[in-house]
Design an enzyme around this catalytic site. Structure first.
Site, short mmCIF file in Angstrom:
data_model
loop_
_atom_site.label_atom_id
_atom_site.label_comp_id
_atom_site.label_asym_id
_atom_site.label_seq_id
_atom_site.Cartn_x
_atom_site.Cartn_y
_atom_site.Cartn_z
N GLU A 295 0.80 -1.25 0.00
CA GLU A 295 0.00 0.00 0.00
C GLU A 295 0.82 1.29 0.00
O GLU A 295 0.31 2.36 0.27
CB GLU A 295 -1.01 0.08 1.17
CG GLU A 295 -1.64 -1.18 1.66
CD GLU A 295 -2.40 -1.97 0.60
OE1 GLU A 295 -1.86 -3.01 0.18
OE2 GLU A 295 -3.48 -1.55 0.15
N TYR B 145 3.51 2.05 1.95
CA TYR B 145 4.13 2.45 3.21
C TYR B 145 5.66 2.26 3.14
O TYR B 145 6.19 1.92 2.10
CB TYR B 145 3.52 1.65 4.38
CG TYR B 145 2.07 2.02 4.66
CD1 TYR B 145 1.74 3.32 5.06
CD2 TYR B 145 1.05 1.11 4.49
CE1 TYR B 145 0.41 3.67 5.31
CE2 TYR B 145 -0.28 1.45 4.74
CZ TYR B 145 -0.59 2.73 5.15
OH TYR B 145 -1.89 3.08 5.39
N HIS C 200 -1.52 3.82 -1.67
CA HIS C 200 -2.61 4.74 -1.34
C HIS C 200 -2.69 5.91 -2.31
O HIS C 200 -3.75 6.48 -2.51
CB HIS C 200 -2.48 5.26 0.10
CG HIS C 200 -2.89 4.24 1.11
ND1 HIS C 200 -4.04 3.47 0.99
CD2 HIS C 200 -2.32 3.86 2.27
CE1 HIS C 200 -4.14 2.66 2.03
NE2 HIS C 200 -3.11 2.87 2.82
N ARG D 219 3.15 -8.84 4.08
CA ARG D 219 2.16 -8.36 3.10
C ARG D 219 2.91 -7.72 1.94
O ARG D 219 3.52 -6.66 2.08
CB ARG D 219 1.19 -7.39 3.77
CG ARG D 219 0.10 -6.96 2.82
CD ARG D 219 -1.24 -6.90 3.49
NE ARG D 219 -2.23 -6.39 2.56
CZ ARG D 219 -3.14 -5.49 2.86
NH1 ARG D 219 -3.20 -5.01 4.10
NH2 ARG D 219 -4.00 -5.08 1.97
N GLN E 4 -18.17 3.78 3.41
CA GLN E 4 -18.73 4.96 4.06
C GLN E 4 -18.55 5.01 5.58
O GLN E 4 -18.33 6.09 6.12
CB GLN E 4 -20.21 5.10 3.71
CG GLN E 4 -20.41 5.79 2.38
CD GLN E 4 -21.88 5.88 2.00
OE1 GLN E 4 -22.32 5.20 1.09
NE2 GLN E 4 -22.62 6.70 2.69
P1 NAP Z 1 -27.27 16.19 -1.76
O1 NAP Z 1 -26.01 15.42 -1.71
O2 NAP Z 1 -27.65 17.03 -0.63
O3 NAP Z 1 -27.19 17.10 -3.09
C1 NAP Z 1 -28.20 17.93 -3.49
C2 NAP Z 1 -27.73 18.77 -4.65
O4 NAP Z 1 -28.76 19.61 -5.04
C3 NAP Z 1 -26.55 19.64 -4.32
O5 NAP Z 1 -25.64 19.55 -5.41
C4 NAP Z 1 -27.13 21.06 -4.23
O6 NAP Z 1 -26.07 21.83 -4.72
C5 NAP Z 1 -28.36 20.97 -5.11
N1 NAP Z 1 -29.49 21.76 -4.63
C6 NAP Z 1 -30.03 21.80 -3.40
N2 NAP Z 1 -31.10 22.64 -3.38
C7 NAP Z 1 -31.25 23.10 -4.63
C8 NAP Z 1 -32.16 24.00 -5.23
N3 NAP Z 1 -33.14 24.56 -4.54
N4 NAP Z 1 -32.01 24.27 -6.53
C9 NAP Z 1 -31.01 23.71 -7.25
N5 NAP Z 1 -30.11 22.86 -6.73
C10 NAP Z 1 -30.23 22.55 -5.43
O7 NAP Z 1 -28.47 15.24 -2.01
P2 NAP Z 1 -28.64 14.04 -3.00
O8 NAP Z 1 -27.74 14.12 -4.16
O9 NAP Z 1 -30.09 13.97 -3.23
O10 NAP Z 1 -28.19 12.82 -2.17
C11 NAP Z 1 -28.92 12.47 -1.02
C12 NAP Z 1 -28.05 11.75 -0.02
O11 NAP Z 1 -27.65 10.49 -0.48
C13 NAP Z 1 -26.81 12.54 0.32
O12 NAP Z 1 -26.63 12.53 1.71
C14 NAP Z 1 -25.74 11.79 -0.35
O13 NAP Z 1 -24.54 11.84 0.38
C15 NAP Z 1 -26.28 10.37 -0.37
N6 NAP Z 1 -25.74 9.67 -1.53
C16 NAP Z 1 -24.41 9.40 -1.54
C17 NAP Z 1 -23.86 8.81 -2.63
C18 NAP Z 1 -22.38 8.51 -2.65
O14 NAP Z 1 -21.71 8.75 -3.55
N7 NAP Z 1 -21.78 7.97 -1.65
C19 NAP Z 1 -24.62 8.48 -3.72
C20 NAP Z 1 -25.98 8.77 -3.69
C21 NAP Z 1 -26.53 9.37 -2.59
P3 NAP Z 1 -26.06 23.39 -4.86
O15 NAP Z 1 -26.81 23.91 -3.67
O16 NAP Z 1 -24.62 23.76 -4.88
O17 NAP Z 1 -26.70 23.66 -6.16
FE1 SF4 Z 2 -17.32 -0.71 5.05
FE2 SF4 Z 2 -19.61 -1.77 5.83
FE3 SF4 Z 2 -19.51 -0.38 3.57
FE4 SF4 Z 2 -18.37 -2.81 3.78
S1 SF4 Z 2 -20.56 -2.32 3.89
S2 SF4 Z 2 -17.46 -1.01 2.87
S3 SF4 Z 2 -17.62 -2.76 5.86
S4 SF4 Z 2 -19.16 0.40 5.62
#
Ligand code: NAP
Ligand code: SF4
Length: 673
Positions: free
Chosen positions: A168, A170, A256, A218, A343
Site C-alpha cells: 500500500e 508504506y 494509497h 504483506r 462509508q
Molecule cells: P445532496 O447530496 O444534498 O445534493 C443535493 C444537490 O442539489 C446539491 O448539489 C445542491 O447543490 C443541489 N441543490 C439543493 N437545493 C437546490 C435547489 N433549490 N435548486 C437547485 N439545486 C439545489 O443530495 P442528493 O444528491 O439527493 O443525495 C442524497 C443523499 O444520499 C446525500 O446525503 C448523499 O450523500 C447520499 N448519496 C451518496 C452517494 C455517494 O456517492 N456515496 C450516492 C448517492 C446518494 P447546490 O446547492 O450547490 O446547487
Molecule cells: Fe465498510 Fe460496511 Fe460499507 Fe463494507 S458495507 S465497505 S464494511 S461500511
C-alpha cells in the site's frame, strides 16, 4: 451427511507449528480503537466477536514500531513492555473466543501525517502535507531493530504472530520502488539493494521470535503507480521473503496514492485474484488473495481453482462477524454482505472517527450498542420499508417485539431500489436480499402495497415513521417542460433519456445519475478485463507498477453536471471514493459546472449563468437531482390523535439523508424500545 458447500474455504491450513481452522484471514483494518489511552478493551471486544464467528486468523490494524513510523500523531505504537502488557486484553479475549490473532507492524514512512515522518529519500507524498526526513544509514539500522523489538513485544503480548506491512505504499514499499528510493548507499540503487530493507526485517524478526510464531509478510503485487516495482522484482522479492523465514504471504494491491480503484464497490468481485494466481507457483508458503472477496462462493471458487491458499476478508467481517459460521452452515443467504461502500469503515478511519459499518452499525461498538431481549413485548408499527425502516423493524423484532412493517409500494428497499440500478452499485441487491431474509427470520409482519393512515396506527405501543423523502421540486420558469424529469424517473427507466442531458444538482444522486447515463448497460463492475482496461491496469504487468493507458469507454451521451455552489463538484462525496466518481465522470467527458444560476428551461435546453456568463446548455432532458424534503405527512394527524411517533431516516432529516445514518438510527432506536 450433506457435503459441505465450501470444502476448500473451510479446510484447515497447516503452518507446521500451528493449524489454522480454515482459509479465512481477517485482513488488517484500522478501526480507531488502537489508540485508546489506558486500555484496549474495545479492540478486544471487537476481535472477540469476530473470533466467535469462526474466522481462522485475524490481523490487527497497524501498530507502529516507533514514533517516526506513526500514521498520525499519537498513532497506535508498540515499542515497550508496558505496551505489550496493554495488548494482553486483546489476545486473551481472542483466544478465549477460540480465535488466533497476529499484530500488524506498520511503519508509515512518508505517509505519516506528522512532522516527524521519515522515508528512504526526502520526497513528499502527493497525499500528505509533510516532507519526510531521509533516513541515515544508522537510521535504517535502527528502524529494522525497531521492527524486531516490536515483533518480540507482540509475542510477549500473546499474539500468535505478526504481519509485516510491506504494501500500500508504506515505508517498505518506499524502499523497494525507484519512485521513492533515490538512495546511493547500500539501501538503494540496484533492486537487490532496495530489497535489502524488507529482507533484513523478516530475517531478523524470524531469528528473534523463533520458529513457532506466525510471520506474515504483506507484499505489494501491483503498485499501480509510475516507477513502482516490476513483476520480476515482485516475484524475486516473494522468494527472498520466503527464504528469510515468512510463514504466509498476504497480498496488497495499489499504493494509497494510486489513482485506480482497488476496493471500491465498482471493482469486480475478486477483481485482482488473477495477480495472486500468477505469484503462487513461484513460492512454497501459503499465498493470500485479497480485495473484493465478499461472499463464500467467490472465495471457494478461487481457492478451489488454486489461485491462492487463503482469502483475506476485512470489511466483510465488519459487515457480518458470523460470515464464516454462516458459510460453514451452508447458509450464505443469511450473510450481511459488505457492499464495499467504505462509508462507515475507511471514510471514518481517514476522518479520525471510530470505524463501523453502514450495513452493521453494531460493528466496533460491541461494548456499548447491544441488543438485549425485551422485558415487555410491545406492538410496534414501522411505516416505510427503506433502509431506516428495515433496520428498525428487524432489530425490534429480533429483540422480541411484535412488529408490523407497512410499505406503500410493492417491494421493500426504498432508496436502495434506486441505488442498486446504478452501474457499480449492484451490491445493494445483496443488502436487500439480506433484509428480506432477516424480516422472515425475525417474524416481522410485512404489509406491502399498504399506504396506512393515522387511524390504522392507533393501538400500537410504538409508531416509527420511516417514510423517507420526496425529491425537491424546483421553482424555475419552464420546470413543467416535458424535458424536465426527476432522478427517480431516470433511474427506474420511466423515461428514455436523450443524448444531451443537463443535470441540476451534483450531490451523491447527481453523480449517480451521471454515472448511470454514462455507463448504462456497462459490465465494468462485473467483468475484470473490462474494468482493468477502463482503469488502465496492465494485465500483462509489463510496465513498472502495472499501469497502462486507460482505454476509452464507449459513451454516446453528452452530459453536463451543474451545481450552484463554489468549489469542485463532488466535494461532499465519500473521502475514499469521491475521487473515483470524479475520475470516472471526467474520463467520460462529463462537463462539470460550478457557480451556476439556473434561469429557465425551454426547447433549447437549460439556460444558466455560469460565473457571470449567460449560456444555454443544449439538452434533450434536464434531470433534477436537487436534494430531498422529508416525507412525514402522517406526523400531524397522528399527533392530533395523541399518538407520539419516532421519526427516523429521511423522514427525520432529509438534508443529511444517507443510508449510513438511516440504518444506524433505525438500529439504535430499536435497541432502545
Ligand atoms: P445532496 O447530496 O444534498 O445534493 C443535493 C444537490 O442539489 C446539491 O448539489 C445542491 O447543490 C443541489 N441543490 C439543493 N437545493 C437546490 C435547489 N433549490 N435548486 C437547485 N439545486 C439545489 O443530495 P442528493 O444528491 O439527493 O443525495 C442524497 C443523499 O444520499 C446525500 O446525503 C448523499 O450523500 C447520499 N448519496 C451518496 C452517494 C455517494 O456517492 N456515496 C450516492 C448517492 C446518494 P447546490 O446547492 O450547490 O446547487
Ligand atoms: Fe465498510 Fe460496511 Fe460499507 Fe463494507 S458495507 S465497505 S464494511 S461500511
Amino acid at each position: 451427511m450433506a457435503a459441505p458447500t465450501y470444502p476448500t474455504l473451510l479446510s484447515p491450513l497447516d503452518l507446521g507449528h500451528v493449524v489454522l481452522k480454515n482459509r479465512v484471514l481477517m485482513g488488517s483494518m484500522h478501526v480507531g480503537h488502537e489508540e485508546q489511552i489506558g486500555s484496549l478493551t474495545k479492540l478486544a471486544a471487537y476481535f472477540a466477536r469476530r473470533a466467535e464467528g469462526g474466522v481462522g486468523l485475524m490481523v490487527t490494524g497497524g501498530f507502529s514500531p516507533n514514533v517516526e513510523g506513526w500514521l498520525k500523531p499519537l498513532g497506535g505504537t508498540l515499542a515497550g513492555r508496558w505496551g505489550a502488557h496493554k495488548h494482553k486484553v486483546v489476545t486473551e479475549a481472542t483466544h478465549d473466543a477460540g480465535g488466533r490473532i497476529a499484530m500488524q507492524i506498520l511503519h508509515a514512512g512518508r505517509y505519516g501525517y506528522h512532522p516527524l515522518s521519515v522515508a528512504p529519500s526526502r520526497l513528499k507524498s502527493p497525499i500528505t502535507p509533510f516532507t519526510p526526513r531521509a533516513l541515515s544509514a544508522k537510521g535504517v539500522e535502527r528502524t529494522i531493530e525497531a521492527y524486531v523489538t516490536t515483533a518480540a513485544l507482540a509475542r510477549e503480548a500473546g499474539y500468535d504472530g505478526v504481519e509485516i506491512m510491506g504494501s500500500e505504499g508504506y515505508l517498505i514499499n518506499q524502499f523497494l520502488a525507484p519512485r521513492t528510493n533515490k538512495r546511493t548507499d547500500a539501501w538503494g540503487g540496484s533492486f537487490e539493494a532496495r530489497a535489502r530493507f524488507p529482507r533484513e526485517i523478516v530475517r531478523r524478526v524470524r531469528e528473534k521470535v523463533g520458529p513457532d510464531f506466525i510471520v506474515i509478510y504483506r507484499i505489494s503485487l501491483l503498485d499501480l503507480v509510475d516507477d513502482g516495482s516490476t513483476w520480476d522484482e515482485t516475484v524475486q522479492l516473494a522468494k527472498w521473503i520466503e527464504e528469510a523465514g515468512a510463514s504466509i504471504l498476504n497480498t496488497g494491491i495499489g499504493w494509497h496514492e494510486a489513482r485506480v480503484p482497488t476496493i471500491g464497490t465498482m471493482v469486480p468481485r475478486a477483481g485482482f485474484a488473477w495477480v495472486t494466481r500468477r505469484l503462487k507457483p513461484h513460492v512454497g508458503i501459503p499465498v493470500v488473495a485479497s480485495n473484493r472477496i465478499n461472499m463464500p462462493n467467490v472465495a471457494e471458487e478461487l481457492l478451489a481453482a488454486g489461485d491462492a491458499d487463503m482469502v483475506s476478508l476485512a470489511r466483510p467481517l465488519l459487515a457480518d462477524p458470523d460470515w464464516v459460521a454462516k458459510a460453514a452452515a451452508s447458509d450464505p443467504d443469511a450473510i450481511n454482505t459488505c457492499i464495499a461502500c467504505n462509508q462507515a469503515c475507511l471514510d471514518h478511519a481517514f476522518q479520525n472517527r471510530t470505524a463501523s459499518c453502514l450495513v452493521n452499525p453494531l460493528a466496533c461498538h460491541e461494548t456499548e450498542l447491544k441488543l438485549h431481549p425485551v422485558k415487555r413485548r410491545k406492538r410496534v408499527a414501522v411505516v416505510g420499508a427503506g433502509p431506516a425502516g428495515l433496520a428498525a423493524a428487524t432489530t425490534a423484532a429480533e429483540r422480541g417485539h411484535e412488529v408490523v412493517l407497512f410499505e406503500a409500494s410493492e417491494e421493500v428497499g426504498g432508496q436502495f431500489n434506486l441505488a442498486k440500478r446504478v452501474p457499480g452499485k449492484e451490491e445493494f441487491h445483496e443488502t436487500l436480499r439480506y433484509f428480506r431474509r432477516r424480516l422472515a427470520d425475525t417474524g416481522v409482519d410485512v404489509r406491502l402495497g399498504q399506504r396506512v393512515g393515522a387511524a390504522e396506527l392507533e393501538g400500537f405501543d410504538e409508531v416509527v415513521l420511516s417514510t423517507g423523502v420526496h425529491p425537491r421540486k424546483l421553482k424555475l420558469p419552464g420546470i413543467d417542460h416535458d424535458k424536465v424529469v426527476s432522478y427517480v424517473q431516470v433511474l427506474t427507466g420511466q423515461v428514455k433519456v436523450g443524448e444531451r442531458v443537463a443535470i441540476i444538482g451534483a450531490g451523491g444522486i447527481g453523480f449517480d445519475v451521471a454515472e448511470f447515463l454514462l455507463h448504462e448497460g456497462s459490465t465494468m463492475s462485473t467483468d475484470v478485463p473490462a474494468f482493468s482496461a477502463a482503469w488502465g491496469i496492465d494485465v500483462d504487468i509489463a510496465s513498472r507498477g502495472g499501469l497502462a493507458e486507460r482505454q476509452d469507454v464507449a459513451h454516446t451521451r453528452q452530459i453536463t453536471l451543474c451545481q450552484r455552489s463554489k468549489g469542485p463538484l463532488g466535494k461532499g462525496l465519500g473521502k475514499t471514493t469521491g475521487w473515483i466518481h470524479r475520475a470516472s465522470l471526467k474520463h467520460g467527458e462529463v462537463e462539470m459546472l460550478g457557480e451556476v444560476t439556473y434561469e429557465k428551461v425551454d426547447d433549447a435546453g437549460l439556460h444558466v449563468v455560469v460565473q457571470g456568463q449567460r449560456k444555454v446548455i443544449p439538452a434533450d432532458h434536464v434531470v433534477v437531482c436537487a436534494g430531498q424534503v422529508s416525507a412525514r405527512e402522517l406526523q400531524a394527524p397522528l399527533a392530533a390523535k395523541g399518538v407520539s411517533v419516532h421519526l427516523i431516516g429521511g423522514a427525520d432529516e432529509a438534508a443529511e439523508l444517507d443510508a449510513k445514518r438511516a440504518i444506524d438510527q433505525g438500529t439504535r432506536l430499536a435497541a432502545s424500545l
